[in-house]
Design a protein around this motif. Structure first.
Motif, PDB file in Angstrom:
ATOM      1  N   MET A  92      87.426  77.693  34.736  1.00  0.00           N
ATOM      2  CA  MET A  92      86.011  77.362  34.555  1.00  0.00           C
ATOM      3  C   MET A  92      85.815  76.511  33.308  1.00  0.00           C
ATOM      4  SD  MET A  92      82.622  79.718  34.061  1.00  0.00           S
ATOM      5  CE  MET A  92      82.013  79.550  35.734  1.00  0.00           C
ATOM      6  N   ARG A  93      85.030  75.434  33.460  1.00  0.00           N
ATOM      7  CA  ARG A  93      84.659  74.581  32.318  1.00  0.00           C
ATOM      8  C   ARG A  93      83.143  74.487  32.236  1.00  0.00           C
ATOM      9  NH1 ARG A  93      89.584  72.341  30.972  1.00  0.00           N
ATOM     10  NH2 ARG A  93      91.032  72.377  32.714  1.00  0.00           N
ATOM     11  N   PHE A  94      82.675  73.881  31.142  1.00  0.00           N
ATOM     12  CA  PHE A  94      81.242  73.898  30.878  1.00  0.00           C
ATOM     13  C   PHE A  94      80.645  72.520  30.637  1.00  0.00           C
ATOM     14  CE2 PHE A  94      82.966  77.974  29.600  1.00  0.00           C
ATOM     15  CZ  PHE A  94      82.152  78.825  30.332  1.00  0.00           C
ATOM     16  N   ASN A  95      79.466  72.352  31.162  1.00  0.00           N
ATOM     17  CA  ASN A  95      78.627  71.183  30.852  1.00  0.00           C
ATOM     18  C   ASN A  95      79.404  69.886  30.944  1.00  0.00           C
ATOM     19  OD1 ASN A  95      76.286  72.733  30.590  1.00  0.00           O
ATOM     20  ND2 ASN A  95      76.995  73.470  28.612  1.00  0.00           N
ATOM     21  N   ALA A  96      79.410  69.065  29.901  1.00  0.00           N
ATOM     22  CA  ALA A  96      80.010  67.736  30.005  1.00  0.00           C
ATOM     23  C   ALA A  96      81.465  67.691  29.529  1.00  0.00           C
ATOM     24  CB  ALA A  96      79.172  66.733  29.219  1.00  0.00           C
ATOM     25  N   ALA A  97      82.141  68.852  29.463  1.00  0.00           N
ATOM     26  CA  ALA A  97      83.513  68.889  28.946  1.00  0.00           C
ATOM     27  C   ALA A  97      84.484  68.168  29.886  1.00  0.00           C
ATOM     28  CB  ALA A  97      83.956  70.334  28.748  1.00  0.00           C
ATOM     29  N   PRO A  98      85.140  67.095  29.412  1.00  0.00           N
ATOM     30  CA  PRO A  98      86.079  66.338  30.241  1.00  0.00           C
ATOM     31  C   PRO A  98      87.494  66.927  30.179  1.00  0.00           C
ATOM     32  CG  PRO A  98      85.806  65.241  28.142  1.00  0.00           C
ATOM     33  CD  PRO A  98      85.000  66.526  28.061  1.00  0.00           C
ATOM     34  N   THR A  99      88.334  66.546  31.128  1.00  0.00           N
ATOM     35  CA  THR A  99      89.757  66.871  31.041  1.00  0.00           C
ATOM     36  C   THR A  99      90.542  65.576  30.783  1.00  0.00           C
ATOM     37  OG1 THR A  99      89.912  66.685  33.436  1.00  0.00           O
ATOM     38  CG2 THR A  99      89.674  68.900  32.535  1.00  0.00           C
ATOM     39  N   SER A 100      90.066  64.485  31.350  1.00  0.00           N
ATOM     40  CA  SER A 100      90.737  63.201  31.250  1.00  0.00           C
ATOM     41  C   SER A 100      90.916  62.781  29.787  1.00  0.00           C
ATOM     42  CB  SER A 100      89.920  62.160  32.023  1.00  0.00           C
ATOM     43  OG  SER A 100      90.485  60.898  31.844  1.00  0.00           O
ATOM     44  N   LYS A 109      96.619  67.679  27.619  1.00  0.00           N
ATOM     45  CA  LYS A 109      97.594  68.446  26.848  1.00  0.00           C
ATOM     46  C   LYS A 109      96.954  69.695  26.213  1.00  0.00           C
ATOM     47  CE  LYS A 109     101.562  67.233  24.014  1.00  0.00           C
ATOM     48  NZ  LYS A 109     101.348  68.334  23.054  1.00  0.00           N
ATOM     49  N   ASP A 110      95.734  69.563  25.808  1.00  0.00           N
ATOM     50  CA  ASP A 110      95.052  70.668  25.118  1.00  0.00           C
ATOM     51  C   ASP A 110      94.179  71.543  26.019  1.00  0.00           C
ATOM     52  OD1 ASP A 110      96.170  69.917  22.682  1.00  0.00           O
ATOM     53  OD2 ASP A 110      94.528  68.529  22.229  1.00  0.00           O
ATOM     54  N   VAL A 111      93.609  70.983  27.075  1.00  0.00           N
ATOM     55  CA  VAL A 111      92.676  71.771  27.898  1.00  0.00           C
ATOM     56  C   VAL A 111      93.048  71.836  29.379  1.00  0.00           C
ATOM     57  CG1 VAL A 111      90.775  71.271  26.285  1.00  0.00           C
ATOM     58  CG2 VAL A 111      91.016  69.877  28.362  1.00  0.00           C
ATOM     59  N   GLY A 112      94.147  71.155  29.778  1.00  0.00           N
ATOM     60  CA  GLY A 112      94.556  71.178  31.171  1.00  0.00           C
ATOM     61  C   GLY A 112      93.775  70.169  32.007  1.00  0.00           C
ATOM     62  N   SER A 113      94.027  70.206  33.331  1.00  0.00           N
ATOM     63  CA  SER A 113      93.342  69.231  34.189  1.00  0.00           C
ATOM     64  C   SER A 113      92.668  69.864  35.395  1.00  0.00           C
ATOM     65  CB  SER A 113      94.337  68.164  34.650  1.00  0.00           C
ATOM     66  OG  SER A 113      95.411  68.797  35.318  1.00  0.00           O
ATOM     67  N   LYS A 114      92.902  71.163  35.596  1.00  0.00           N
ATOM     68  CA  LYS A 114      92.298  71.836  36.758  1.00  0.00           C
ATOM     69  C   LYS A 114      90.859  72.265  36.456  1.00  0.00           C
ATOM     70  CE  LYS A 114      94.865  75.045  38.986  1.00  0.00           C
ATOM     71  NZ  LYS A 114      95.449  76.379  39.294  1.00  0.00           N
ATOM     72  N   THR A 115      89.953  71.943  37.367  1.00  0.00           N
ATOM     73  CA  THR A 115      88.575  72.438  37.236  1.00  0.00           C
ATOM     74  C   THR A 115      88.163  73.059  38.560  1.00  0.00           C
ATOM     75  OG1 THR A 115      88.027  70.664  35.679  1.00  0.00           O
ATOM     76  CG2 THR A 115      86.172  71.847  36.666  1.00  0.00           C
ATOM     77  N   CYS A 121      82.284  70.343  16.635  1.00  0.00           N
ATOM     78  CA  CYS A 121      81.492  71.063  17.644  1.00  0.00           C
ATOM     79  C   CYS A 121      82.257  71.191  18.967  1.00  0.00           C
ATOM     80  CB  CYS A 121      80.160  70.338  17.830  1.00  0.00           C
ATOM     81  SG  CYS A 121      79.055  71.142  18.992  1.00  0.00           S
ATOM     82  N   HIS A 122      82.603  70.061  19.564  1.00  0.00           N
ATOM     83  CA  HIS A 122      83.305  70.015  20.852  1.00  0.00           C
ATOM     84  C   HIS A 122      84.641  69.287  20.709  1.00  0.00           C
ATOM     85  CE1 HIS A 122      79.029  70.163  22.553  1.00  0.00           C
ATOM     86  NE2 HIS A 122      79.585  71.321  22.862  1.00  0.00           N
ATOM     87  N   TYR A 123      85.623  69.664  21.504  1.00  0.00           N
ATOM     88  CA  TYR A 123      86.927  68.978  21.408  1.00  0.00           C
ATOM     89  C   TYR A 123      86.839  67.517  21.832  1.00  0.00           C
ATOM     90  CZ  TYR A 123      87.360  69.659  26.496  1.00  0.00           C
ATOM     91  OH  TYR A 123      87.150  69.638  27.840  1.00  0.00           O
ATOM     92  N   TYR A 124      85.767  67.167  22.527  1.00  0.00           N
ATOM     93  CA  TYR A 124      85.669  65.828  23.097  1.00  0.00           C
ATOM     94  C   TYR A 124      84.668  64.920  22.372  1.00  0.00           C
ATOM     95  CZ  TYR A 124      81.760  68.244  25.432  1.00  0.00           C
ATOM     96  OH  TYR A 124      80.633  68.986  25.698  1.00  0.00           O
ATOM     97  N   GLN A 125      84.146  65.346  21.209  1.00  0.00           N
ATOM     98  CA  GLN A 125      83.136  64.544  20.501  1.00  0.00           C
ATOM     99  C   GLN A 125      83.357  64.593  18.999  1.00  0.00           C
ATOM    100  OE1 GLN A 125      79.468  66.296  21.741  1.00  0.00           O
ATOM    101  NE2 GLN A 125      78.884  64.530  22.994  1.00  0.00           N
TER     102      GLN A 125
END
Ligand code: C5P
Length: 322
Positions: free
Chosen positions: A124-132, A136-142, A269-273
């Motif tokens: 499970m992922r949340f809101n606008a969290a990307p995998t692309s 390496k850090d968060v995986g690619s399966k959603t 705040c977020h790993y992607y921002q």
């Protein structure tokens, strides 16, 4: 011990926040936008501190994951009712064996947890969290993505046009009145969740897309409040905690990543921002601090797993004997 002293303390309180954040939290604690009515004493309702297994049983007994269905009044009277699923989320999606819940915390950066996260049966992922770009850090399966109505409605998230939202099952929620009166909610959502739902469904008719019943979010809120010694923000729980409880209803075991911060804890705040604010981890609008206290108390894994992997282990409701 020096190291493990860094791990989340389950008695964390707003009195230990910086004075800036304390003011923000106190403001929300005094505000009551959703008309929350509490039966217990004013300063928190905890009479005695329950053990982890007791908390798990209470949560299992008092919280039910409910979603909107096409036959539910007053939605059933609306012309777009047939766009809603006919069945409950829980009957369509469970049961699952091992599940990963991936918070969007900045501390996931450089965690190298991707492979471990992807090894679960469902993620499970949340809101606008990307995998692309972050595999390496968060995986690619959603498998599931839990989104709030702000993400669905605010231009910046490109909900209708971005491919970010098109894999897996979508589950949406919007802060509703505490009464869970559906007609009141329909006329006064925080963001236009229903208009956006209809638009998205027309564009992606094949993708499963559920909306949580507001009773669920407030049942979860009440469990947090009832087990705290002080009064918590009168706002719904964060997506992260709602998703964790949802997965506990579907899965045999749930691993939650970087909800309780590891040794990598950061104000990012977020790993992607590239945005820094301690409120993302400690909460401002959401009673996030108290959600984390509860998760710490229910954790069946070792403190060391929190410290090194940011990993908490929670049993599914079907795996516990109460
Ligand atoms: O910010 P957003 O709600 O999209 O993040 C998903 C969830 O991850 C949050 O609802 C919260 O539960 C958790 N989170 C966290 N610490 C952060 C960022 C997010 O615990 N720094």
């Amino acid at each position: 011990h020096g190291l493990l002293g860094e791990v989340w303390d389950d008695e964390m309180s707003s009195s230990r926040l910086s004075s800036r954040m304390k003011k923000v939290v106190q403001n929300y604690q005094a505000m009551n936008k959703y008309g929350v009515k509490l039966s217990g004493p004013a300063g928190g309702t905890r009479r005695l501190k329950l053990s982890g297994p007791e908390l798990l049983c209470q949560l299992k007994r008092k919280v039910e994951v409910l979603s909107l269905t096409s036959d539910l009044h007053p939605f059933s009277m609306l012309p777009w009712a047939s766009q809603l699923p006919a069945q409950q989320l829980t009957s369509e999606l469970g049961p699952l064996k091992s599940c990963a819940v991936v918070s969007s915390a900045g501390s996931l950066r450089h965690s190298g947890l991707g492979k471990e996260i992807d090894s679960h049966d469902a993620v499970m992922r949340f809101n606008a969290a990307p995998t692309s770009g972050f595999e390496k850090d968060v995986g690619s399966k959603t498998t599931m993505r839990l989104i709030n109505s702000q993400v669905m409605a605010s231009e910046e998230y490109r909900f209708l046009s971005s491919s970010l939202y098109s894999s897996g099952v979508l589950v949406a929620w919007d802060p509703a009145p505490f009464s869970s009166d559906l007609t009141q909610w329909l006329n006064r959502t925080d963001y236009p969740i229903f208009a956006q739902y209809q638009r998205y469904r027309r564009l992606h008719p094949q993708q499963p897309f559920f909306i949580l019943h507001p009773r669920f979010e407030w049942q979860v809120w009440q469990q947090v409040q009832e087990n705290m010694a002080e009064s918590i923000q009168k706002n719904p729980p964060s997506s992260g905690f709602l998703g964790t409880v949802l997965m506990m209803s579907l899965c045999e075991v749930v691993h939650v990543y970087e909800f309780l911060p590891s040794k990598r804890k950061t104000e990012l705040c977020h790993y992607y921002q590239h945005f820094y604010d301690a409120a993302c981890t400690l909460g401002a609008y959401h009673p996030l601090l108290y959600e984390k206290n509860l998760v710490k108390r229910m954790n069946q894994g070792a403190d060391r797993d929190i410290y090194t992997h940011g990993r908490v282990t929670l049993p599914g409701f079907n795996a516990i004997n109460c």
